[in-house]
Design a protein around this motif. Structure first.
Motif, PDB file in Angstrom:
ATOM      1  N   LEU A 114       0.835  -1.201   0.000  1.00 25.34           N
ATOM      2  CA  LEU A 114       0.000   0.000   0.000  1.00 25.34           C
ATOM      3  C   LEU A 114       0.871   1.252   0.000  1.00 25.34           C
ATOM      4  N   ALA A 115       0.388   2.285  -0.667  1.00 26.07           N
ATOM      5  CA  ALA A 115       1.024   3.604  -0.605  1.00 26.07           C
ATOM      6  C   ALA A 115       0.380   4.372   0.545  1.00 26.07           C
ATOM      7  N   VAL A 116       1.207   4.846   1.478  1.00 28.89           N
ATOM      8  CA  VAL A 116       0.683   5.546   2.655  1.00 28.89           C
ATOM      9  C   VAL A 116       1.275   6.955   2.703  1.00 28.89           C
ATOM     10  N   PRO A 117       0.447   8.005   2.550  1.00 25.49           N
ATOM     11  CA  PRO A 117       0.962   9.379   2.603  1.00 25.49           C
ATOM     12  C   PRO A 117       1.607   9.687   3.949  1.00 25.49           C
ATOM     13  N   THR A 118       2.664  10.481   3.898  1.00 23.00           N
ATOM     14  CA  THR A 118       3.392  10.840   5.118  1.00 23.00           C
ATOM     15  C   THR A 118       3.151  12.286   5.543  1.00 23.00           C
ATOM     16  N   GLY A 119       2.342  13.014   4.790  1.00 24.41           N
ATOM     17  CA  GLY A 119       2.113  14.427   5.097  1.00 24.41           C
ATOM     18  C   GLY A 119       1.074  14.629   6.185  1.00 24.41           C
ATOM     19  N   ARG A 120       0.707  15.903   6.366  1.00 22.94           N
ATOM     20  CA  ARG A 120      -0.238  16.266   7.420  1.00 22.94           C
ATOM     21  C   ARG A 120      -1.519  16.831   6.813  1.00 22.94           C
ATOM     22  N   LEU A 121      -2.630  16.309   7.297  1.00 17.74           N
ATOM     23  CA  LEU A 121      -3.946  16.782   6.885  1.00 17.74           C
ATOM     24  C   LEU A 121      -4.364  17.979   7.730  1.00 17.74           C
ATOM     25  N   ALA A 122      -5.076  18.908   7.112  1.00 15.54           N
ATOM     26  CA  ALA A 122      -5.589  20.081   7.816  1.00 15.54           C
ATOM     27  C   ALA A 122      -6.862  20.548   7.125  1.00 15.54           C
ATOM     28  N   ILE A 123      -7.562  21.459   7.791  1.00 14.61           N
ATOM     29  CA  ILE A 123      -8.804  22.030   7.256  1.00 14.61           C
ATOM     30  C   ILE A 123      -8.644  23.538   7.152  1.00 14.61           C
ATOM     31  N   GLU A 124      -9.114  24.100   6.038  1.00 15.11           N
ATOM     32  CA  GLU A 124      -9.226  25.555   5.889  1.00 15.11           C
ATOM     33  C   GLU A 124     -10.651  25.889   5.487  1.00 15.11           C
ATOM     34  N   VAL A 125     -11.215  26.883   6.144  1.00 15.40           N
ATOM     35  CA  VAL A 125     -12.555  27.358   5.811  1.00 15.40           C
ATOM     36  C   VAL A 125     -12.435  28.810   5.364  1.00 15.40           C
ATOM     37  N   HIS A 126     -12.949  29.107   4.178  1.00 13.55           N
ATOM     38  CA  HIS A 126     -12.928  30.465   3.639  1.00 13.55           C
ATOM     39  C   HIS A 126     -14.352  31.014   3.686  1.00 13.55           C
ATOM     40  N   LYS A 127     -14.588  31.917   4.616  1.00 12.32           N
ATOM     41  CA  LYS A 127     -15.942  32.424   4.823  1.00 12.32           C
ATOM     42  C   LYS A 127     -16.459  33.187   3.603  1.00 12.32           C
ATOM     43  N   GLU A 128     -15.594  33.932   2.963  1.00 15.68           N
ATOM     44  CA  GLU A 128     -16.048  34.758   1.837  1.00 15.68           C
ATOM     45  C   GLU A 128     -16.666  33.917   0.727  1.00 15.68           C
ATOM     46  N   SER A 129     -16.085  32.737   0.476  1.00 14.60           N
ATOM     47  CA  SER A 129     -16.574  31.887  -0.616  1.00 14.60           C
ATOM     48  C   SER A 129     -17.446  30.732  -0.133  1.00 14.60           C
ATOM     49  N   PHE A 130     -17.670  30.629   1.195  1.00 14.57           N
ATOM     50  CA  PHE A 130     -18.462  29.531   1.762  1.00 14.57           C
ATOM     51  C   PHE A 130     -17.894  28.176   1.332  1.00 14.57           C
ATOM     52  N   ARG A 131     -16.556  28.031   1.424  1.00 13.66           N
ATOM     53  CA  ARG A 131     -15.916  26.776   1.026  1.00 13.66           C
ATOM     54  C   ARG A 131     -15.048  26.240   2.152  1.00 13.66           C
ATOM     55  N   LEU A 132     -15.026  24.920   2.245  1.00 14.96           N
ATOM     56  CA  LEU A 132     -14.127  24.215   3.160  1.00 14.96           C
ATOM     57  C   LEU A 132     -13.161  23.392   2.316  1.00 14.96           C
ATOM     58  N   PHE A 133     -11.878  23.468   2.667  1.00 12.47           N
ATOM     59  CA  PHE A 133     -10.845  22.709   1.964  1.00 12.47           C
ATOM     60  C   PHE A 133     -10.153  21.763   2.936  1.00 12.47           C
TER      61      PHE A 133
END
Length: 317
Positions: free
Chosen positions: A184-203
């Protein structure tokens, strides 16, 4: 006779004065014409005569209305889009740089619809199709292994925060079942959340690069707080505490926050805000909550499984 001589000149003077005023039209002049007789008092605008207006139109052309103002406002946006497309064309030979540039433009709210569709297609191919084009290690499945154990080993070795769901998605697995001996390929990076209120989007980001975007609902009267937080207190089937303090258990009438809760904490502890579902899907893209961030049910369940406890959250204006 002296009296008559005195009276006649006075009468003549009065008659001539009255005639002058009536001939000048004073009783019938409009306020506009009155102002036009001179510069007027300080602070009053001088009203132009019709012939003056006609000459101005002939000289300057018709007055520009709202459509022209919108056109002027749209011009810089078109120029910005042209510059973005030109820059992206120059990056197409470097697939990773091109994908990351698309993602960066998306998070700035500057990605046109056709490029948004292209970004999603590329992310599906580059990240959610094996082998993923992100930092990862290859792990051979041991007897008795499961995705949770593998995620734990990789997190310990590489200081990332990979989840079983991310491993499943990047390897194209239909479920959590794995077999011993598989790689299996297992990512080694870090997950995070960003919320942009102006565009009503979550990344959802992986090492700062967006890999998922979803629409959200926000707090009314700008009540969703901005700043940096961490996910604290992930809960399935959460109870809901109303603004008046009434507690509503999951499944009871009046429970409106959905099947998952992802609380926010900061340096002071729990904030009382977080990410949850909604009983009103039409609230997505609007500011109607008490300050929390709303997601559609299917998006919430995916986010809940994908992003781990303790993951960083950033809410931007």
């Amino acid at each position: 006779m002296k009296t008559l001589k005195t009276f006649v000149p006075l009468g003549v003077v009065a008659f001539l004065a009255a005639s002058f005023l009536f001939l000048d039209g004073w009783p019938f002049r409009s306020p506009a014409e009155e102002v036009d007789k001179g510069e007027g008092a300080p602070g009053l605008s001088r009203v132009a005569r019709p012939e003056q207006n006609a000459s101005k139109v002939a000289k300057d052309g018709p007055a520009k209305g709202a459509p022209a103002r919108k056109e002027a406002k749209a011009e810089p946006q078109r120029e910005e889009e042209k510059a973005l497309r030109a820059r992206l064309r120059g990056l197409k030979k470097d697939r990773d740089a091109y994908r990351k540039a698309l993602g960066a433009a998306l998070m700035k709210g500057r990605l046109p619809g056709d490029l948004l569709a292209e970004w999603r297609r590329i992310v599906q191919k580059d990240i959610f199709t094996p082998p993923p084009r992100v930092a990862h290690v290859k792990v051979k499945v041991r007897p008795g292994d499961n995705l949770t154990r593998i995620a734990r080993r990789v997190k310990k070795a590489h200081k990332g925060n990979v989840t079983p769901t991310l491993i499943r998605l990047v390897n194209g697995l239909p479920n959590d079942r794995i077999r011993a001996g598989a790689t299996l390929a297992v990512p080694t990076g870090r997950l995070a959340i960003e919320v942009h209120k102006e565009s009503f989007r979550l990344f959802v980001t992986l090492d700062g690069e967006p890999i998922l975007d979803r629409p959200v609902g926000l707090g009314k009267e700008d009540s969703t707080p901005v700043g940096r937080f961490t996910i604290h207190g992930k809960t399935r089937k959460p109870t809901w505490t109303k603004p008046d303090g009434t507690v509503v258990a999951y499944g009871e009438p009046g429970h409106i926050i959905g099947s998952r809760w992802m609380g926010f904490a900061n340096d002071m502890g729990r904030t009382g805000y977080g990410i949850h579902g909604t009983s009103d899907p039409t609230s997505i893209g609007r500011s109607v909550s008490e300050g929390c961030i709303r997601l559609r049910a299917e998006d919430l369940e995916l986010l809940f499984d994908l992003v781990p406890e303790g993951a960083p959250v950033r809410v931007l204006p």
